[in-house]
Scaffold this motif. Structure first.
Motif, short mmCIF file in Angstrom:
data_model
loop_
_atom_site.label_atom_id
_atom_site.label_comp_id
_atom_site.label_asym_id
_atom_site.label_seq_id
_atom_site.Cartn_x
_atom_site.Cartn_y
_atom_site.Cartn_z
N GLN A 73 83.50 -9.94 27.56
CA GLN A 73 84.24 -9.13 26.59
C GLN A 73 83.29 -8.25 25.78
O GLN A 73 83.56 -7.05 25.58
N ALA A 74 82.18 -8.83 25.33
CA ALA A 74 81.24 -8.07 24.49
C ALA A 74 80.62 -6.92 25.26
O ALA A 74 80.49 -5.80 24.72
N ARG A 75 80.23 -7.15 26.50
CA ARG A 75 79.60 -6.08 27.28
C ARG A 75 80.58 -4.97 27.61
O ARG A 75 80.22 -3.79 27.59
N VAL A 76 81.81 -5.33 27.92
CA VAL A 76 82.81 -4.30 28.20
C VAL A 76 83.13 -3.50 26.94
O VAL A 76 83.09 -2.26 26.93
N ASN A 77 83.41 -4.21 25.85
CA ASN A 77 83.85 -3.54 24.62
C ASN A 77 82.71 -2.78 23.93
O ASN A 77 82.91 -1.66 23.45
N ASN A 78 81.53 -3.40 23.87
CA ASN A 78 80.44 -2.82 23.09
C ASN A 78 79.56 -1.87 23.89
O ASN A 78 78.78 -1.11 23.30
N GLU A 79 79.66 -1.92 25.20
CA GLU A 79 78.81 -1.06 26.03
C GLU A 79 79.64 -0.07 26.84
O GLU A 79 79.51 1.14 26.66
N LEU A 80 80.50 -0.57 27.72
CA LEU A 80 81.29 0.37 28.53
C LEU A 80 82.24 1.20 27.67
O LEU A 80 82.35 2.42 27.84
N VAL A 81 82.97 0.54 26.77
CA VAL A 81 83.93 1.27 25.93
C VAL A 81 83.22 2.05 24.83
O VAL A 81 83.41 3.26 24.69
N ALA A 82 82.37 1.37 24.05
CA ALA A 82 81.81 1.97 22.84
C ALA A 82 80.69 2.96 23.11
O ALA A 82 80.48 3.88 22.32
N ILE A 83 79.98 2.80 24.21
CA ILE A 83 78.86 3.71 24.49
C ILE A 83 79.23 4.73 25.57
O ILE A 83 79.32 5.92 25.30
N LEU A 84 79.48 4.25 26.78
CA LEU A 84 79.77 5.18 27.88
C LEU A 84 81.12 5.85 27.72
O LEU A 84 81.24 7.08 27.73
N GLY A 85 82.16 5.05 27.57
CA GLY A 85 83.51 5.61 27.45
C GLY A 85 83.69 6.48 26.23
O GLY A 85 84.32 7.54 26.29
N ASN A 86 83.11 6.07 25.12
CA ASN A 86 83.24 6.82 23.88
C ASN A 86 82.58 8.19 23.98
O ASN A 86 83.15 9.21 23.55
N PHE A 87 81.39 8.24 24.57
CA PHE A 87 80.71 9.53 24.72
C PHE A 87 81.50 10.47 25.61
O PHE A 87 81.74 11.63 25.25
N VAL A 88 81.92 10.00 26.75
CA VAL A 88 82.68 10.85 27.67
C VAL A 88 83.96 11.33 27.01
O VAL A 88 84.32 12.53 27.09
N ASN A 89 84.66 10.44 26.33
CA ASN A 89 85.93 10.80 25.71
C ASN A 89 85.74 11.86 24.63
O ASN A 89 86.53 12.82 24.53
N ARG A 90 84.69 11.72 23.82
CA ARG A 90 84.46 12.71 22.76
C ARG A 90 84.17 14.09 23.33
O ARG A 90 84.67 15.11 22.84
#
Length: 689
Positions: free
Chosen positions: A389-406
């Motif tokens: 959960q931590a790796r998905v939420n804090n890395e894939l979502v918060a880092i990779l996904g967040n950058f692409v989405n912005r």
């Protein structure tokens, strides 16, 4: 010279045994790293064949069939279909997923046997083999269980103790029992064909120890070195079984090929079938070419429990045959544990792939990411649902996904999705793009050395680079005053997103495909990674969509509850003591000389995890005993402890140490060990009656 200088590759992934479903330990051991490697090679325009298939022979298949009251064919058909479907849905990109029960495999395996037979490579000899008088059949190694002479595990098989990992012969077992009748088998004479591994030892030492020391991973090289140091012995390549590949000799009717002769040949037969299906030449991927520079580069991806077969047994077979290439590398991984315990299929302590795919739909890349980030590349590692959960939420979502989405959202909001250069790039902008260029090489170097965790870390650093760039530039704050500057910032940021799409392909193939769709770009190969103008000025992006979603507490709690329920179920079963063994005579009991002893010294046995070397005062003498208790007791804590020791057990050499006896241990249903000892201090040498 980098392995990437080669042009043709034969990539194999361990054949899963078709008697059960896949779990995450299988994925981390072989299939995820193999898939990353194969995808990366293809992105570099290498000629690659990537093969796997179900291992559908051997005693474990027939044992399961007998337990379930069905035929071996029904077992392998059921699990082959399930495993193949799981691989396909998860996205492992095999060129072919084959079966060792197919005719092409049987024929090729028999050709191998005949080739070695006609060259006189086999030793033909009669030997005594265990026979079940009630079932009227010889017993394969896996049909015999008993006490391991090394770690004293009472559930060791006739070919290997799965507790300490030691390779065994059935006659090594103490108190052997047939798994069919539960009775003690008898020894009867039978004829078999042996591969003289001792004959090939000098060649193996030169090829493996001298030639591969700087190539193999330390954990792989160390295990091979230990095996060779112990001295190789002839190994039977035939078995008295009713299921498997027939031994192609008139005098061997009713006998089958040893599964570790036919199983690795399954890689070759799979390639042969793929070539037949696609009009290709299978021999160029497996056989020596006239010009050695044209030989394919063979890589086996496996777990550590199969190292000896892929580094010693199979290469010896290929060498004896003479026409085939040898493996360039065997980048075996260690074991993956789960929630503080070993993965166990028998205890249902596992994350099953087919269940994950149902319970986490469209989240294949999330599992690929987490498993890659914790791959047991040099030592055992652990999967926990909270860490997932931590790796998905804090890395894939918060880092990779967040950058692409912005980047996508801001581009649509301000410029209708059009990527254009506004004002000239600043030195800071160019510095970001110049740093971007360095990452493809870093990832390439790590993958070429089978350091997939490191390679994934470099990939994520590209996303971190993008996030920091946006945070520093804050385009949302300056749009009204300087829209031309915002165009340039989003142009640079878009180049980072495009590079992420290219570099994600080996690791996160589904997410990479989604990224290319969002960017409105065709998929790019690796030679485009690091380019600063993947998106030309004036290009219009597609619609934004979320790459990843957060894993909820409820999802994690559900998975933990499943594991807890399995544990509770096992505990309920374990409350019932094992049934008593067959009666023995009082005279048989009196043959055992059990004494009270005191541990004087204790130390770990080098290069083992489970063995302690003990010096024990038995009252008769002071003697050395090797015991498999290191996982439960530290050497310093047991000095001075009194134990019960069987002093008239025949001595055995364990890891080069002569062990003179066996200390008695109590073992509960979870495998926990404790000493059987007096409640108060008693004189060493006192008899236990």
């Amino acid at each position: 010279m980098s392995i990437l200088s080669k042009n043709r590759f034969t990539i194999t992934s361990a054949l899963p045994y078709a008697n059960g479903p896949l779990h995450i330990g299988h994925l981390a051991g072989a299939y995820v790293p193999a898939d990353i490697f194969a995808r990366f090679l293809r992105l570099n325009h290498k000629d690659v064949v990537f093969v796997c298939g179900s291992d559908e022979h051997g005693a474990a298949i027939t044992i399961k069939a007998k337990k379930e009251g069905v035929t071996p064919r029904e077992i392998i058909d059921k699990y082959n279909q399930q495993i193949k479907k799981s691989f396909e849905e998860f996205g492992i990109g095999f060129d072919i997923y084959h079966r060792t029960s197919e005719q092409v495999h049987h024929e090729l395996s028999q050709e191998f046997f005949i080739n070695l037979y006609e060259k006189g490579e086999f030793i033909e000899k009669f030997s005594e083999q265990y026979y079940d008088e009630e079932y009227h059949q010889f017993l394969a190694d896996r049909y015999i269980v008993g006490t391991c002479p090394h770690c004293h595990n009472e559930g060791a098989y006739g070919d290997q103790c799965e507790k300490c990992g030691t390779s065994l012969s059935p006659t090594d077992l103490i108190n052997p029992k047939s798994t069919l009748s539960g009775k003690t088998p008898v020894l009867r004479e039978t004829k078999h064909w042996y591969l003289p591994l001792d004959k090939y030892q000098p060649w193996l030492e030169k090829w493996l120890i001298e030639g591969k020391k700087s190539v193999l991973k330390p954990n792989v090289f160390g295990q091979c070195q230990s095996w060779l140091k112990s001295g190789l012995q002839p190994r039977s390549m035939t078995r008295d079984l009713d299921w498997g590949v027939d031994v192609p000799l008139e005098e061997a009717k009713g006998k089958k090929l040893y599964v570790w002769l036919d199983a690795p040949i399954g890689y070759i037969s799979a390639t042969k079938q793929w070539a037949l299906d696609h009009g290709q030449d299978w021999e160029k991927y497996w056989k020596k070419q006239v010009n050695t520079e044209d030989d394919s580069t063979l890589i086996h991806f496996i777990g550590k429990d199969n190292i000896v077969f892929h580094c010693i047994t199979f290469p010896a077979i290929l060498h004896a045959h003479g026409e085939y290439i040898l493996p360039e590398n065997v980048p075996a991984n260690e074991f993956l544990n789960l929630e503080g315990d070993k993965l166990s299929t028998s205890r249902n302590h596992a994350v099953w792939l087919h269940e994950y795919l149902l319970e986490f739909p469209e989240k294949q890349d999330e599992l690929r990411y987490v498993l890659t980030s914790i791959l047991p590349e040099t030592s055992d590692s652990e999967f926990t649902w909270k860490d997932f959960q931590a790796r998905v939420n804090n890395e894939l979502v918060a880092i990779l996904g967040n950058f692409v989405n912005r980047v996508m959202v801001l581009s649509q909001k301000y410029f209708a999705g059009q990527v254009v250069v506004g004002e000239a790039l600043t030195d800071g902008d160019q510095g970001i793009l110049d740093e971007l260029i360095t990452y493809p090489q870093l990832i390439s170097q790590a993958i070429a050395q089978y350091r997939f965790r490191e390679a994934l870390g470099h990939f994520m650093n590209v996303a971190r680079l993008g996030n920091k760039y946006l945070a520093d530039e804050e385009p949302w704050k300056i749009y009204k005053e300087n829209p031309e500057r915002v165009k340039t910032v989003l142009y640079v940021a878009s180049q980072i997103v495009a590079n992420l799409a290219v570099m994600a392909q080996p690791f996160l193939p589904k997410s990479a495909s989604k990224l290319f769709t969002m960017l409105n770009l065709e998929q790019q190969d690796w030679m485009h990674a690091g380019q600063q103008n993947l998106i030309p000025s004036g290009h219009v992006l597609g619609d934004a969509q979320l790459l990843f979603e957060k894993i909820t507490d409820e999802q994690v709690d559900f998975q933990l509850q499943k594991l807890q329920e399995a544990k509770a179920s096992n505990a309920a079963i374990a409350t019932k003591a094992e049934p008593a063994k067959a009666n023995i005579s009082y005279d048989d009991f009196l043959k055992m000389d059990i004494r009270v002893g005191t541990i004087l010294e204790a130390e770990k046995v080098a290069k083992t995890k489970k063995l302690l070397k003990l010096k024990i005062d038995t009252g008769i003498d002071q003697r050395t005993v090797v015991s498999g208790i290191a996982e439960f007791f530290s050497s310093e804590d047991i000095v001075g402890k009194q134990v019960s020791i069987l002093v008239n057990l025949e001595p055995r050499v364990i890891k080069g140490i002569t062990s003179q006896g066996m200390i008695l241990m109590a073992e509960d249903a979870d495998g926990r060990l404790d000493f059987v000892n007096p409640t108060s201090t008693i004189k060493p040498g006192s008899s236990v009656r």
